[in-house]
Write an enzyme that holds these catalytic residues in place. Structure first.
Site, PDB file in Angstrom:
ATOM      1  N   GLU A  16      29.724  49.679   6.200  1.00 31.29           N
ATOM      2  CA  GLU A  16      28.618  49.216   5.681  1.00 31.29           C
ATOM      3  C   GLU A  16      28.717  50.508   4.726  1.00 31.29           C
ATOM      4  O   GLU A  16      28.513  51.543   6.364  1.00 31.29           O
ATOM      5  CB  GLU A  16      27.624  48.465   5.839  1.00 31.29           C
ATOM      6  CG  GLU A  16      26.353  47.873   5.239  1.00 31.29           C
ATOM      7  CD  GLU A  16      25.357  46.893   5.660  1.00 31.29           C
ATOM      8  OE1 GLU A  16      24.620  47.038   6.742  1.00 31.29           O
ATOM      9  OE2 GLU A  16      24.125  47.182   4.771  1.00 31.29           O
ATOM     10  N   GLU A  30      20.396  42.794  15.026  1.00 26.62           N
ATOM     11  CA  GLU A  30      21.476  43.025  14.906  1.00 26.62           C
ATOM     12  C   GLU A  30      22.346  41.492  15.118  1.00 26.62           C
ATOM     13  O   GLU A  30      22.904  40.567  14.555  1.00 26.62           O
ATOM     14  CB  GLU A  30      22.383  43.948  16.003  1.00 26.62           C
ATOM     15  CG  GLU A  30      22.999  45.283  15.721  1.00 26.62           C
ATOM     16  CD  GLU A  30      22.306  45.775  14.159  1.00 26.62           C
ATOM     17  OE1 GLU A  30      22.925  44.770  13.085  1.00 26.62           O
ATOM     18  OE2 GLU A  30      21.335  45.995  14.018  1.00 26.62           O
TER      19      GLU A  30
HETATM   20  N1  TRP Z   1      23.431  47.174   8.889  1.00 26.36           N
HETATM   21  C1  TRP Z   1      22.741  47.801   9.601  1.00 26.36           C
HETATM   22  C2  TRP Z   1      21.439  46.855  10.218  1.00 26.36           C
HETATM   23  O1  TRP Z   1      21.161  47.355  10.058  1.00 26.36           O
HETATM   24  C3  TRP Z   1      22.655  49.250   9.190  1.00 26.36           C
HETATM   25  C4  TRP Z   1      23.242  49.745   8.012  1.00 26.36           C
HETATM   26  C5  TRP Z   1      24.331  49.997   7.242  1.00 26.36           C
HETATM   27  C6  TRP Z   1      24.466  51.217   8.941  1.00 26.36           C
HETATM   28  N2  TRP Z   1      24.709  51.042   7.352  1.00 26.36           N
HETATM   29  C7  TRP Z   1      25.359  51.586   8.198  1.00 26.36           C
HETATM   30  C8  TRP Z   1      24.854  50.662  10.520  1.00 26.36           C
HETATM   31  C9  TRP Z   1      26.124  52.910   8.303  1.00 26.36           C
HETATM   32  C10 TRP Z   1      25.210  52.651  10.725  1.00 26.36           C
HETATM   33  C11 TRP Z   1      25.628  53.099   9.702  1.00 26.36           C
HETATM   34  O2  TRP Z   1      21.470  46.050  10.871  1.00 26.36           O
HETATM   35 ZN    ZN Z   2      20.360  45.123   9.358  1.00 29.30          ZN
END
Ligand code: TRP
Ligand code: ZN
Length: 883
Positions: A129, A306
């Site tokens: 992500e 998470e």
């Molecule tokens: N989706 C993750 C959360 O909020 C966070 C996240 C987005 C992330 N981009 C990232 C974590 C890049 C690590 C690296 O739970």
């Molecule tokens: Zn999140």
């Protein structure tokens, strides 16, 4: 998503589905020392209605194409164009499925951005992500492209006995040359950003969870060697999260295994990959010797967050990245509710509101302002913000308030039922509550598109003869974000009319203007409304915006006497805290307006007494009393001042307040500090609250006595990290440079030099020390053998803390603090742009400072912006900050 012509911005208005539909992904990742070979087979099909000659365009990022085959036959170079950023294939069939086999070669060891596949202390680990998958293979790397994945990992058995990916394990075995493989199958359709692989030599803590329908789920937390016992609390939090989501939202886990991996090098807190959450080890590993109560709370929250994404994010994902708050705001709301249920609701709410005001308000009121659902971006990594996450959570909370608890649950049920397996939008989310609760949320939806913090002005007038109380509410929004109209929003305002006996009064009420009223909730929908309350025996104290029922700046014309009464009487504990906080913030903000060196009292005796009365009230929760004692942050006061801020004066004022409160309450603080020690350590909220109160008391009594003896004694006798670092922070921040402080810092280093997580605390503590010479300290620490730009936690601890939390040394009038941070950011940017961009956001407040600092800050920003080859991430932050 197409980039617009300038190649820079991506716009929500340009959204259209892909030309090709993806039916399945089959991958083999061959991991070697020094490189990895990735073989990916995509099953694709031209979408109905798409032109027969439209090419297939796949995303890449720093990729090298090694091979390309269509339905088993190597493709001739005339059929495709491959660059590091894109693979374009032409001449594909007009209809029917085809298989495209893509070979890429990557170098995880050289990947310092920590996006895509990288290595952390030898462990192979992925982070996809938002747009990291395209650093592993060419792909339709966007969240609305969903498919089942089958993943085979091959690696040396000694280097990587553990091989993990999403879903369920289906096959494993030996290969030649000391190598082995494992195959994982994820039956749930998912977007590429939820893909994950981990391979390495890891320890494992196992457990089991039986779901509400009786299915057994094998739970595993993988850690670096020797650290599995430190995952015990995380495992406990995981099981409580799973049970809570069943109880509160009827959501059951859906695979046979759920794995968590804790690693040292990670850009953020954690990542919700399907069935394989990957965590910054800071949010997994702890015990009483190395972690504070705040760390325990952080682990609990992030584990829950998470895990909750499995339904809000994974089963239902986002159509595009503009919808990020669809999963993040909602999941933050869910983790906040979990913590409120597991701990103490009011104390949790105070914490969330403090956080919102400390991080989201300044973002919303400065040049990086953006709507909860932005309409455009240059770099999506820069939109994982307090606005999307925390204000996004507030919007969900307001929907729950407007719908009521039962109908909110019905709306959530409908959302899960209607959109399971889909990539959804905010409009679709909102429609679920409209349909389930029968309410119209069309005006409410403005909250998602209008940026800025609305101001809610409240005034009252009591008519002694008529025994009526008229409350007038007015909303306004500062014109700001380009292109967003400033229409009145829907503001749910919880309130009570408090009588002298500390009880809420009933009163008949009539509304005029743009509002409705039901029970204890006013919903303001127009610019202005008045409520007339009748039949009151005497003038009530108006307790308004209870529990912070809307994320607004409250401008309540309320005298000190009323606030003091509410601080004592309000049956709503959150507002009791806020009454105090408003009194103190108001006093400190006002005193900060006087010149540096002014010695007039900064806080009235009555306010000090009110604070001491709350803190000393043994009938109240100790955690609440600790919150009452926590003074507003200097940055928060600076934000409230708004213009011509002199950070030295703000610091002086907060110091003076601490001294005044400590001196007046010395005897009580001695008593509270003495109550500290529990014989046995327990991380539960009640025990943590007692430690928080005792440590707050230590801060005040050290300030009053102006000597470090008590803190030194606590440091030496400490049996847990909360007490140890609490004492060390007082030494380092209030008694910098003293021999006993230096000795304690050295002692701390020697005790914990083997543990990077604790060393981060040692770096951060010194970086935050509020005195001029802290700049020399951080310069020295940047040359320390244990400092490295390659570990995000370490960079955040030193550079990030200095820039964000040191209001004195960072803001040195000579600008040397600014220049040092900028210099570090320029170097960091070549290693890890996500982190450099994040830390650079601290410069955004430049316009609010007095002339000297303002021009130093602006000059530093301009110099940064002119550096050649700046990352898109950092360039975007710097450019928007200067706008
Ligand atoms: N989706 C993750 C959360 O909020 C966070 C996240 C987005 C992330 N981009 C990232 C974590 C890049 C690590 C690296 O739970
Ligand atoms: Zn999140």
């Amino acid at each position: 998503m197409q980039r617009t012509e300038d190649g820079q911005t991506v716009k929500l208005a340009d959204y259209r589905p892909t030309d090709f539909v993806l039916h399945g992904v089959d991958m083999t990742l061959m991991l070697f020392e020094g490189h990895a070979e990735i073989a990916t087979t995509l099953t694709l099909e031209r979408r109905a209605g798409v032109a027969a000659d439209a090419p297939l365009v796949l995303d890449g990022d720093e990729l090298i194409l090694e091979s390309l085959a269509l339905d088993g036959e190597t493709l001739s170079p005339s059929r495709y164009v491959a660059t590091p950023e894109q693979l374009t294939v032409t001449g594909l069939a007009e209809s029917g499925r085809f298989e495209l086999a893509i070979g890429t070669r990557i170098a995880p060891e050289a990947n310092s951005k920590l996006m895509g596949l990288f290595r952390s202390n030898g462990i192979w680990c992925s982070q996809c992500e938002a747009e990291g998958f395209r650093r592993i293979t060419y792909f339709l790397d966007r969240p609305d492209v969903l498919a089942p994945y089958r993943v085979r990992i091959e690696a040396d058995r000694t280097a990587a006995p553990i091989l993990l990916s999403n879903g369920n394990p289906v096959e494993a075995g030996d290969l030649e040359g000391g190598r082995h493989f494992a195959v994982w199958d994820d039956p749930f359709n998912k977007p590429s950003y939820l893909f994950a692989v981990v391979a390495g030599d890891l320890d494992l803590l196992t457990d089991e969870f039986v779901t509400m329908s009786g299915r057994r789920v094998a739970l595993g937390i993988y850690t670096e060697k020797g650290r599995a016992p430190q995952a015990a609390y995380a495992m406990d939090a995981l099981k409580r999260s799973m049970a809570w989501d069943e109880r509160r939202f009827g959501r059951e886990y859906d695979l046979d295994v759920f794995n968590v991996v804790a690693i040292a090098d990670f850009n953020m807190g954690a990542m919700e990959n399907k069935g394989l959450n990957v965590f910054n080890h800071k949010y997994v590993l702890l015990d009483q010797d190395i972690a504070t109560d705040g760390d325990y709370a952080g682990v609990e929250t992030v584990i829950a967050h998470e895990y909750f994404h499995n339904w809000t994010g994974n089963r239902i994902t986002c159509r595009d990245w503009f919808q990020l708050c669809l999963k993040e705001g909602l999941t933050v709301y869910r983790d906040q509710e979990f913590s409120a249920d597991e701990r103490e609701r009011t104390v949790q709410r105070i914490g969330s509101v403090r956080r919102l005001k400390a991080h989201q308000f300044p973002e919303d009121q400065g040049p990086l302002q953006h709507p909860v659902r932005p309409g455009e971006y240059r770099e999506i990594n820069n939109f994982y913000t307090a606005t999307v996450y925390d204000k996004g959570a507030e919007l969900v909370r307001m929907i729950a308030t407007l719908a009521g608890e039962a109908d909110f649950r019905k709306g959530m049920d409908l959302y899960f039922e209607r959109h399971d397996g889909e990539a959804a939008t905010i409009e679709e989310f909102i429609a679920c509550f409209e349909d389930a609760a029968g309410i119209d949320l069309s005006q409410f939806a403005l909250w998602y598109v209008q940026a800025g913090t609305p101001t809610l002005a409240v005034s009252e007038s009591w008519d002694d003869e008529a025994r009526t109380h008229v409350v007038t509410l007015r909303q306004s929004l500062v014109p700001g974000a380009a292109g967003t109209g400033i229409q009145p929003m829907v503001l749910p305002v919880r309130f009570g009319l408090v009588g002298g006996n500390g009880e809420d009064r009933d009163a008949a009420a009539s509304v005029s203007g743009g509002a409705s009223l039901k029970d204890d909730l006013i919903v303001l929908t127009g610019r202005e409304a008045s409520i007339t309350f009748t039949g009151l025996p005497d003038r009530p104290y108006l307790s308004v915006l209870r529990d912070f029922s809307a994320p607004v700046t409250l401008d309540h014309e309320q005298g000190e006497a009323d606030r003091l009464a509410l601080a004592r009487l309000d049956p709503n504990l959150f507002n009791r805290w806020r009454a105090l906080d408003d009194l103190i913030s108001g006093a400190l903000t006002e005193a900060s307006g006087r010149p540096l060196g002014d010695t007039a009292p900064v806080i009235s005796e009555a306010v000090v007494e009110a604070l001491l009365a709350s803190a000393g009230d043994d009938g109240l929760d100790p955690a609440f009393r600790a919150q009452a004692l926590a003074l507003p942050g200097e940055a928060d006061i600076a934000r409230q001042i708004g213009v011509d801020v002199d950070p030295d004066r703000v610091h002086e004022v907060v110091d003076a307040a601490r001294l005044a409160i400590g001196t007046r309450g010395l005897a009580m603080f001695e008593r509270l500090h003495g109550l500290a020690a529990d014989a046995h350590f327990s991380p539960d909220a009640a025990s943590a609250g007692r430690r928080a109160l005792a440590n707050a008391a230590l801060g005040y009594l050290s300030a009053a006595r102006q000597e470090p003896a008590a803190a030194l004694a606590q440091y030496e006798a400490a049996t847990n990290m909360t007490d140890r670092i609490g004492a060390l922070a007082i030494l380092a921040h209030r008694f910098p440079g003293e021999a006993s402080t230096e000795a304690a810092l050295d002692d701390f280093y020697r005790r914990f030099e083997g543990d990077d997580l604790v060393l981060d605390k040692w770096f951060a503590l010194q970086a935050a020390a509020p005195f001029n010479g802290a700049l020399e300290t951080v310069i020295r620490l940047a040359g320390h053998p244990r400092f490295t730009m390659r570990n995000p936690n370490r960079v955040r601890a030193l550079v990030g803390t200095f820039a964000a939390s040191n209001q004195v040394a960072f803001h040195r009038p000579d600008g040397a603090g600014y220049r040092w941070v900028a210099e570090k950011l320029a170097a960091l940017d070549r290693i890890n742009p996500q982190i450099s961009a994040r830390i650079a956001t601290t410069f955004r407040a430049w316009r609010s400072f007095e002339r000297g600092r303002r021009s130093q800050l602006e000059q530093t920003l301009r110099q940064l912006s002119e550096i050649k080859g700046l990352s898109k991430d950092l360039q975007d932050i710097v450019d928007r900050s200067l706008k």
